[in-house]
Design an enzyme around this catalytic site. Structure first.
Site, short mmCIF file in Angstrom:
data_model
loop_
_atom_site.label_atom_id
_atom_site.label_comp_id
_atom_site.label_asym_id
_atom_site.label_seq_id
_atom_site.Cartn_x
_atom_site.Cartn_y
_atom_site.Cartn_z
N ASP A 1 35.78 66.49 10.52
CA ASP A 1 36.34 65.14 10.45
C ASP A 1 37.59 65.05 11.32
O ASP A 1 38.72 65.13 10.83
CB ASP A 1 36.63 64.77 8.99
CG ASP A 1 35.35 64.60 8.20
OD1 ASP A 1 34.38 64.04 8.77
OD2 ASP A 1 35.29 65.03 7.04
N LYS B 1 29.08 69.74 10.61
CA LYS B 1 28.69 68.33 10.45
C LYS B 1 29.52 67.46 11.40
O LYS B 1 30.76 67.51 11.35
CB LYS B 1 28.90 67.87 9.01
CG LYS B 1 28.53 66.41 8.79
CD LYS B 1 28.56 66.04 7.32
CE LYS B 1 29.90 65.56 6.84
NZ LYS B 1 30.28 64.22 7.32
N ASP C 1 25.60 63.45 11.13
CA ASP C 1 25.75 62.59 9.93
C ASP C 1 26.06 61.15 10.38
O ASP C 1 27.19 60.70 10.26
CB ASP C 1 26.88 63.18 9.07
CG ASP C 1 27.18 62.35 7.83
OD1 ASP C 1 26.29 61.59 7.39
OD2 ASP C 1 28.29 62.47 7.30
N ARG D 1 34.81 71.57 -4.09
CA ARG D 1 36.16 72.12 -4.01
C ARG D 1 36.21 73.49 -4.67
O ARG D 1 35.86 73.63 -5.84
CB ARG D 1 37.16 71.20 -4.75
CG ARG D 1 37.47 69.90 -4.03
CD ARG D 1 38.25 70.18 -2.76
NE ARG D 1 38.55 68.98 -1.98
CZ ARG D 1 37.76 68.45 -1.03
NH1 ARG D 1 36.61 69.00 -0.76
NH2 ARG D 1 38.13 67.39 -0.36
N GLN E 1 38.67 63.00 -3.10
CA GLN E 1 37.40 63.10 -3.83
C GLN E 1 37.69 62.90 -5.31
O GLN E 1 38.69 63.40 -5.82
CB GLN E 1 36.75 64.48 -3.60
CG GLN E 1 36.35 64.75 -2.16
CD GLN E 1 35.08 64.04 -1.75
OE1 GLN E 1 34.55 63.20 -2.49
NE2 GLN E 1 34.60 64.34 -0.56
O1 C5P Z 1 37.22 67.09 3.20
P1 C5P Z 1 36.04 66.91 2.29
O2 C5P Z 1 35.48 68.22 1.78
O3 C5P Z 1 36.30 65.92 1.18
O4 C5P Z 1 34.92 66.29 3.24
C1 C5P Z 1 33.68 65.90 2.75
C2 C5P Z 1 32.82 65.37 3.85
O5 C5P Z 1 31.62 64.86 3.28
C3 C5P Z 1 33.42 64.23 4.65
O6 C5P Z 1 32.90 64.31 5.98
C4 C5P Z 1 32.88 63.00 3.97
O7 C5P Z 1 32.79 61.90 4.82
C5 C5P Z 1 31.49 63.48 3.56
N1 C5P Z 1 30.88 62.76 2.46
C6 C5P Z 1 31.48 62.64 1.21
N2 C5P Z 1 30.84 61.96 0.20
C7 C5P Z 1 29.64 61.43 0.44
C8 C5P Z 1 29.01 61.56 1.66
C9 C5P Z 1 29.68 62.25 2.68
O8 C5P Z 1 32.57 63.14 0.99
N3 C5P Z 1 29.00 60.83 -0.54
#
Ligand code: C5P
Length: 235
Positions: free
Chosen positions: A14, A36, A63, A183, A192
């Site tokens: 990201d 991703k 994605d 996490r 999240q």
């Molecule tokens: O940094 P983090 O672990 O929260 O990143 C999670 C990744 O998964 C990000 O790219 C986010 O956009 C993606 N994602 C998410 N929830 C979803 C679908 C995709 O967090 N339902």
């Protein structure tokens, strides 16, 4: 997935530009993770960046969550396949015909990407769903959409780790489950809301874990990746 993939971690790149993204990539080993690439990085850096990742030996989950008329989505999936990506996704809410068109376009290819359906975005709650005319329990909607994805012949779905066990029970062993919202113990939850540890998410039925900040923002991203991998040993 009936046979577990020994490399379940997908690192979410990201970033808004190629330079910081590549600085992170240089600290990761393609034998231990996939990457991703989402809408922001792809819109800024395009197919050439995906090619750079391939040259460095990484498999890529593109994605872009395609959602459009069947012909357009099928063509976009074919373009993703031409890029040689490992996984691509589309919105299940685009409907059965859209998903079938995408699957049909990919099925004639040698070594096509895994085609994955997005069920309900985890940013949606019951109220948000009601506002777009989809009142009801979000979990039931996830299951309805996951069933539709299976009917269209998709390889699997993206869902929250908290829904993984439910979706696995509904769709059986062959379906590929991809879960973000993961996490490690003690890591910052960031924005999240509903998270699970990597080990618990796999035990709940996830096949692939999308992990961003716990790795990308770690002082030593390569070590953070290996720590997470180690927490999965013996599962
Ligand atoms: O940094 P983090 O672990 O929260 O990143 C999670 C990744 O998964 C990000 O790219 C986010 O956009 C993606 N994602 C998410 N929830 C979803 C679908 C995709 O967090 N339902």
């Amino acid at each position: 997935m009936s046979v577990p993939d020994p490399k379940p971690i997908i690192v979410a790149l990201d970033y808004a530009a190629e330079t910081p993204a590549l600085a992170l990539v240089e600290q990761l080993d393609p034998r231990h993770c996939r990457l991703k690439v989402g809408k922001e990085l792809f819109t800024r850096c395009g197919p050439a960046f995906v090619e750079t990742l391939h040259q460095r030996g990484f498999e890529v989950f593109l994605d872009l969550k395609f959602h459009d008329i069947p012909n357009t989505v099928a063509a976009a999936c074919a373009a993703a396949a031409d890029l040689g990506v490992w996984m691509v996704n589309i919105h299940v809410s685009g409907g059965l015909r859209m998903m079938e068109a995408a699957r049909a376009r990919l099925s004639g290819l040698d070594n096509p990407p895994l085609l994955i359906g997005v069920t309900v975005l985890t940013s949606f709650d019951a109220q948000d769903l009601a506002a777009i005319g989809c009142a009801g329990d979000p979990r039931e909607r996830v299951v309805t959409l996951a069933r539709l994805a299976a009917r269209a012949g998709l390889a699997g779905v993206v869902c929250s780790p908290l829904e993984a066990a439910l979706v696995r029970a509904e769709l059986g062993a062959d379906c590929v489950l991809v879960t973000p919202g993961v996490r490690p113990l003690g890591a910052a939850v960031d924005d999240q809301k509903r998270v699970m540890t990597p080990a618990r998410a796999l035990a709940a039925g996830a096949d692939y874990l999308v992990i961003g900040r716990p790795i990308t923002q770690a002082p030593d991203p390569g070590a953070a990746l290996l720590d997470i991998e180690q927490s999965l040993q013996g599962l």
